[in-house]
Motif scaffolding. Sequence first.
Motif, PDB file in Angstrom:
ATOM      1  N   ALA A  60      17.412 -49.405 -55.377  1.00  0.00           N
ATOM      2  CA  ALA A  60      17.299 -48.155 -56.139  1.00  0.00           C
ATOM      3  C   ALA A  60      17.030 -46.984 -55.200  1.00  0.00           C
ATOM      4  CB  ALA A  60      16.194 -48.279 -57.182  1.00  0.00           C
ATOM      5  N   ASP A  61      16.174 -47.201 -54.197  1.00  0.00           N
ATOM      6  CA  ASP A  61      15.873 -46.149 -53.232  1.00  0.00           C
ATOM      7  C   ASP A  61      17.075 -45.893 -52.323  1.00  0.00           C
ATOM      8  OD1 ASP A  61      13.959 -44.359 -51.817  1.00  0.00           O
ATOM      9  OD2 ASP A  61      14.247 -45.790 -50.180  1.00  0.00           O
TER      10      ASP A  61
ATOM     11  N   GLU B 118      19.717 -54.308 -65.657  1.00  0.00           N
ATOM     12  CA  GLU B 118      19.081 -53.419 -66.623  1.00  0.00           C
ATOM     13  C   GLU B 118      18.002 -52.572 -65.962  1.00  0.00           C
ATOM     14  OE1 GLU B 118      17.635 -53.727 -71.252  1.00  0.00           O
ATOM     15  OE2 GLU B 118      17.444 -55.498 -69.995  1.00  0.00           O
ATOM     16  N   ALA B 119      17.329 -53.146 -64.953  1.00  0.00           N
ATOM     17  CA  ALA B 119      16.199 -52.455 -64.324  1.00  0.00           C
ATOM     18  C   ALA B 119      16.628 -51.313 -63.410  1.00  0.00           C
ATOM     19  CB  ALA B 119      15.354 -53.455 -63.534  1.00  0.00           C
ATOM     20  N   ILE B 120      17.782 -51.447 -62.718  1.00  0.00           N
ATOM     21  CA  ILE B 120      18.085 -50.456 -61.680  1.00  0.00           C
ATOM     22  C   ILE B 120      19.456 -49.802 -61.782  1.00  0.00           C
ATOM     23  CG2 ILE B 120      16.534 -51.536 -59.998  1.00  0.00           C
ATOM     24  CD1 ILE B 120      19.107 -52.597 -58.587  1.00  0.00           C
ATOM     25  N   ALA B 121      20.371 -50.352 -62.585  1.00  0.00           N
ATOM     26  CA  ALA B 121      21.739 -49.814 -62.572  1.00  0.00           C
ATOM     27  C   ALA B 121      21.810 -48.446 -63.226  1.00  0.00           C
ATOM     28  CB  ALA B 121      22.697 -50.776 -63.271  1.00  0.00           C
ATOM     29  N   ASP B 122      22.439 -47.507 -62.539  1.00  0.00           N
ATOM     30  CA  ASP B 122      22.733 -46.207 -63.148  1.00  0.00           C
ATOM     31  C   ASP B 122      23.892 -46.333 -64.120  1.00  0.00           C
ATOM     32  OD1 ASP B 122      20.885 -44.479 -61.537  1.00  0.00           O
ATOM     33  OD2 ASP B 122      22.086 -45.304 -59.905  1.00  0.00           O
ATOM     34  N   GLU B 123      24.782 -47.279 -63.820  1.00  0.00           N
ATOM     35  CA  GLU B 123      25.934 -47.504 -64.679  1.00  0.00           C
ATOM     36  C   GLU B 123      26.316 -48.977 -64.620  1.00  0.00           C
ATOM     37  OE1 GLU B 123      30.454 -45.686 -65.240  1.00  0.00           O
ATOM     38  OE2 GLU B 123      28.881 -44.491 -64.307  1.00  0.00           O
TER      39      GLU B 123
END
Length: 288
Positions: free
Chosen positions: A176-177, A195-200
């Motif tokens: 994510a970073d 689900e936790a990190i995807a922007d799309e």
Amino acid sequence: MDLSFDRLTKHYGGKIAVDRVSATLTPGVYGLLGANGAGKTTLMRMLCGILEPTSGEVFWDGKEVTGLGAAYRNVLGYLPQDFGCYPHYTAAEFLSYIAVLKGLPRDTVQRRIRELLDTVGLRGAAGKKLRTFSGGMKQRVGIAQALLNDPQVLILDEPTSGLDPKERVHLRNLLADYAGDRIVILSTHIVSDVEAIADEVLMMKAGSFILRGAVPELVRQAEGKVWELTVPAARARAWQARATVANFRHEGDRVVLRIISDERPGSQAVPCRPTMEDLYLYHFGEEA
């Protein structure tokens, strides 16, 4: 900065593995979801230039990648699903070897290797032979080699395979970073990681994208399709045979089922707030 592909297609004889998919990706995390055989790995291998498409093109910043050659490979980092390594090498030696293959400057390689081993939690194992590593440790070495050249496009096929929950959380935070100004594409069967990190999310089925969008937007499509139903324990197996059951828990002599269904699966069923996993099971319940 963008990575785009236009009507990308791959045939294996009479089988269509990827069928005319198109997208433009800008910095962020993209999660590829789909059952086994959906075409995810084939798509990623074409994006990396490992597989030649049957038809269609891949573009990096508007330029077709086959014409860019090494200039495109230099911006790529890739972790394959079946990551192989040389068991007689130490972790540091293996990363040094990969650095030579990638043509990284010698004066910065050792510092970069130390940084990455620290990043993936293997600083104390740098001098240990890879044959002594657990599956999760080898996977972290694989993640480190994908990051060696500080790629602008990072493509990871099942990166959380073999990682324990703490390591998975650490990797999610790292990606994510990292994706703040880079493109990260990851494929995984652990839907909660996406689900936790995807922007799309790009959801694939039979070689095509069937859904694409941000997690909250996609999850809303499962509203009214997720139910909780309490039944006698003796009837639980029958429900598993006739419906898509996402979860069940025992409460005494009864069982609480989480059921994915377009219709209310019984007069006593109550609606539940959907998750990305529910949406995945709605589309891939039979395959799952």
